[in-house]
Design a protein around this motif. Structure first.
Motif, PDB file in Angstrom:
ATOM      1  N   GLU A 250      76.623  71.652  58.776  1.00 35.62           N
ATOM      2  CA  GLU A 250      77.908  72.105  58.942  1.00 35.62           C
ATOM      3  C   GLU A 250      78.178  73.318  59.712  1.00 35.62           C
ATOM      4  N   ALA A 251      77.500  73.849  59.810  1.00 32.60           N
ATOM      5  CA  ALA A 251      77.159  75.139  60.859  1.00 32.60           C
ATOM      6  C   ALA A 251      76.131  74.402  62.357  1.00 32.60           C
ATOM      7  N   TRP A 252      75.531  73.130  62.735  1.00 32.32           N
ATOM      8  CA  TRP A 252      74.416  72.706  63.339  1.00 32.32           C
ATOM      9  C   TRP A 252      74.760  71.709  63.755  1.00 32.32           C
ATOM     10  N   GLY A 253      75.735  71.127  63.043  1.00 28.70           N
ATOM     11  CA  GLY A 253      75.527  69.522  62.690  1.00 28.70           C
ATOM     12  C   GLY A 253      76.357  68.529  64.147  1.00 28.70           C
ATOM     13  N   HIS A 254      76.788  69.154  64.768  1.00 32.89           N
ATOM     14  CA  HIS A 254      77.850  68.870  66.026  1.00 32.89           C
ATOM     15  C   HIS A 254      76.679  69.089  67.222  1.00 32.89           C
ATOM     16  N   LEU A 255      74.798  70.144  67.176  1.00 29.30           N
ATOM     17  CA  LEU A 255      74.094  69.851  68.619  1.00 29.30           C
ATOM     18  C   LEU A 255      73.488  68.277  68.052  1.00 29.30           C
ATOM     19  N   HIS A 256      74.062  68.264  67.278  1.00 28.65           N
ATOM     20  CA  HIS A 256      72.986  65.990  66.967  1.00 28.65           C
ATOM     21  C   HIS A 256      74.380  64.884  67.088  1.00 28.65           C
TER      22      HIS A 256
ATOM     23  N   ALA B  23      52.807  83.820  60.242  1.00 29.34           N
ATOM     24  CA  ALA B  23      51.015  84.352  60.118  1.00 29.34           C
ATOM     25  C   ALA B  23      50.108  84.189  59.605  1.00 29.34           C
ATOM     26  N   GLU B  24      50.321  84.120  58.464  1.00 30.91           N
ATOM     27  CA  GLU B  24      49.484  83.220  57.182  1.00 30.91           C
ATOM     28  C   GLU B  24      48.403  81.539  58.000  1.00 30.91           C
ATOM     29  N   SER B  25      49.491  81.236  58.329  1.00 28.08           N
ATOM     30  CA  SER B  25      49.117  79.626  59.113  1.00 28.08           C
ATOM     31  C   SER B  25      48.126  79.838  60.295  1.00 28.08           C
ATOM     32  N   GLY B  26      48.470  81.288  61.150  1.00 27.74           N
ATOM     33  CA  GLY B  26      47.860  80.905  62.465  1.00 27.74           C
ATOM     34  C   GLY B  26      48.160  81.002  63.208  1.00 27.74           C
ATOM     35  N   ILE B  27      49.492  81.561  63.129  1.00 26.54           N
ATOM     36  CA  ILE B  27      50.488  80.956  64.579  1.00 26.54           C
ATOM     37  C   ILE B  27      50.379  82.488  64.623  1.00 26.54           C
ATOM     38  N   GLU B  28      50.232  82.273  66.002  1.00 27.92           N
ATOM     39  CA  GLU B  28      50.449  83.907  67.642  1.00 27.92           C
ATOM     40  C   GLU B  28      52.234  84.152  67.725  1.00 27.92           C
ATOM     41  N   ARG B  29      52.354  83.228  67.931  1.00 22.44           N
ATOM     42  CA  ARG B  29      53.343  82.567  68.389  1.00 22.44           C
ATOM     43  C   ARG B  29      54.402  81.733  68.455  1.00 22.44           C
ATOM     44  N   PHE B  30      55.837  82.238  68.083  1.00 26.52           N
ATOM     45  CA  PHE B  30      56.708  80.896  68.125  1.00 26.52           C
ATOM     46  C   PHE B  30      58.508  81.467  68.628  1.00 26.52           C
ATOM     47  N   TYR B  31      58.850  80.479  67.980  1.00 25.76           N
ATOM     48  CA  TYR B  31      60.265  80.248  68.646  1.00 25.76           C
ATOM     49  C   TYR B  31      61.730  81.003  67.896  1.00 25.76           C
ATOM     50  N   LEU B  32      62.834  80.296  68.601  1.00 24.31           N
ATOM     51  CA  LEU B  32      64.395  80.584  68.242  1.00 24.31           C
ATOM     52  C   LEU B  32      64.742  80.484  69.309  1.00 24.31           C
ATOM     53  N   TYR B  33      66.226  79.754  69.193  1.00 23.84           N
ATOM     54  CA  TYR B  33      67.378  79.923  70.075  1.00 23.84           C
ATOM     55  C   TYR B  33      68.272  80.291  69.138  1.00 23.84           C
ATOM     56  N   THR B  34      69.105  81.234  69.977  1.00 28.37           N
ATOM     57  CA  THR B  34      70.418  81.656  69.262  1.00 28.37           C
ATOM     58  C   THR B  34      71.971  81.566  70.521  1.00 28.37           C
ATOM     59  N   PRO B  35      72.678  81.065  69.917  1.00 28.56           N
ATOM     60  CA  PRO B  35      74.279  81.539  70.737  1.00 28.56           C
ATOM     61  C   PRO B  35      74.686  82.575  70.091  1.00 28.56           C
ATOM     62  N   ASP B  36      74.398  83.907  69.221  1.00 29.43           N
ATOM     63  CA  ASP B  36      75.585  84.344  68.657  1.00 29.43           C
ATOM     64  C   ASP B  36      74.311  86.194  68.080  1.00 29.43           C
ATOM     65  N   GLN B  37      73.288  85.229  68.348  1.00 30.79           N
ATOM     66  CA  GLN B  37      72.661  86.484  67.476  1.00 30.79           C
ATOM     67  C   GLN B  37      71.400  87.124  67.809  1.00 30.79           C
TER      68      GLN B  37
ATOM     69  N   GLU C   1      64.557  83.324  77.936  1.00 30.34           N
ATOM     70  CA  GLU C   1      65.231  82.613  78.686  1.00 30.34           C
ATOM     71  C   GLU C   1      66.811  82.186  78.154  1.00 30.34           C
ATOM     72  N   SER C   2      67.261  82.336  78.948  1.00 34.44           N
ATOM     73  CA  SER C   2      68.605  81.747  79.013  1.00 34.44           C
ATOM     74  C   SER C   2      69.794  81.032  79.439  1.00 34.44           C
ATOM     75  N   LEU C   3      69.660  79.811  78.312  1.00 34.54           N
ATOM     76  CA  LEU C   3      70.096  78.568  79.287  1.00 34.54           C
ATOM     77  C   LEU C   3      71.399  77.842  78.186  1.00 34.54           C
TER      78      LEU C   3
ATOM     79  N   GLU D  60      76.057  74.521  74.597  1.00 35.98           N
ATOM     80  CA  GLU D  60      76.378  75.986  74.216  1.00 35.98           C
ATOM     81  C   GLU D  60      75.190  76.658  75.389  1.00 35.98           C
ATOM     82  N   ASN D  61      75.807  78.201  75.159  1.00 38.87           N
ATOM     83  CA  ASN D  61      74.658  79.106  75.721  1.00 38.87           C
ATOM     84  C   ASN D  61      73.494  79.581  75.073  1.00 38.87           C
ATOM     85  N   VAL D  62      72.711  79.893  75.719  1.00 39.41           N
ATOM     86  CA  VAL D  62      72.057  80.334  74.210  1.00 39.41           C
ATOM     87  C   VAL D  62      70.957  81.478  75.088  1.00 39.41           C
ATOM     88  N   THR D  63      69.479  82.345  73.939  1.00 36.19           N
ATOM     89  CA  THR D  63      69.296  82.941  74.605  1.00 36.19           C
ATOM     90  C   THR D  63      67.591  82.064  73.662  1.00 36.19           C
ATOM     91  N   VAL D  64      67.157  81.581  74.394  1.00 32.81           N
ATOM     92  CA  VAL D  64      65.440  81.176  73.717  1.00 32.81           C
ATOM     93  C   VAL D  64      64.450  82.607  73.467  1.00 32.81           C
TER      94      VAL D  64
END
Length: 158
Positions: free
Chosen positions: A26-32, A113-127, A140-142, A147-151
């Motif tokens: 419902e929240a993000w199906g429109h992106l697919h 962190a427990e999986s040894g990941i040092e950096r990870f990402y998200l993108y959001t239009p409004d949060q 970055e913004s794109l 949708e205009n999102v921030t990575v």
């Protein structure tokens, strides 16, 4: 966050899979475009890992699911070099404003962190404000799928 809310790992055979999939569809199906509800359920089941990437967590109040967040390998087809991703952070509207999203994000950060990941990402239009408050930084913004999102990224272990 209310003390009676717990964060639980979602498994593919959990009865809450259909509900959680419904929230994210419902929240993000429109992106697919072209994705059906049934395909969304199958995709969510495939992301129910035993630890690390992929993993999905659900916030539960008593017996009632009230939110979710995921740690997945790929959430943005145009940024395949970025991996993994915090994705699908969702809290049922009547439960918002109680720190549940923040708790879910923190749980995903611990999982990463427990999986040894040092950096990870998200993108959001409004949060952006929520994530910046939690230590995430703008990359970055794109425009992504209309949708205009921030990575954003989060460096762990600092």
């Amino acid at each position: 966050m209310q003390s009676d809310i717990t964060l639980q790992r979602l498994s593919a055979d959990d009865p809450n899979v259909v509900l959680v999939s419904g929230w994210t569809f419902e929240a993000w199906g429109h992106l697919h475009p072209g994705l059906t509800q049934e395909q969304a359920i199958q995709h969510l089941k495939a992301e129910c890992g035993q630890g690390g990437v992929p993993s999905i967590f659900v916030a539960i109040q008593g017996e009632t699911p009230v939110g979710t967040a995921s740690l997945i390998a790929d959430d943005m087809s145009i940024r395949r070099e970025f991996t993994p991703w915090l994705a699908s952070v969702f809290v049922v509207p009547e439960w918002r404003g109680q720190g549940i999203a923040s708790a879910l994000v923190r749980r995903i950060e611990v999982e990463a962190a427990e999986s040894g990941i040092e950096r990870f990402y998200l993108y959001t239009p409004d949060q952006q404000a929520l994530y910046r408050r939690l230590g995430w930084q703008d990359e970055e913004s794109l425009e992504y799928r209309g949708e205009n999102v921030t990575v954003m990224s989060r460096q762990l272990g600092l």
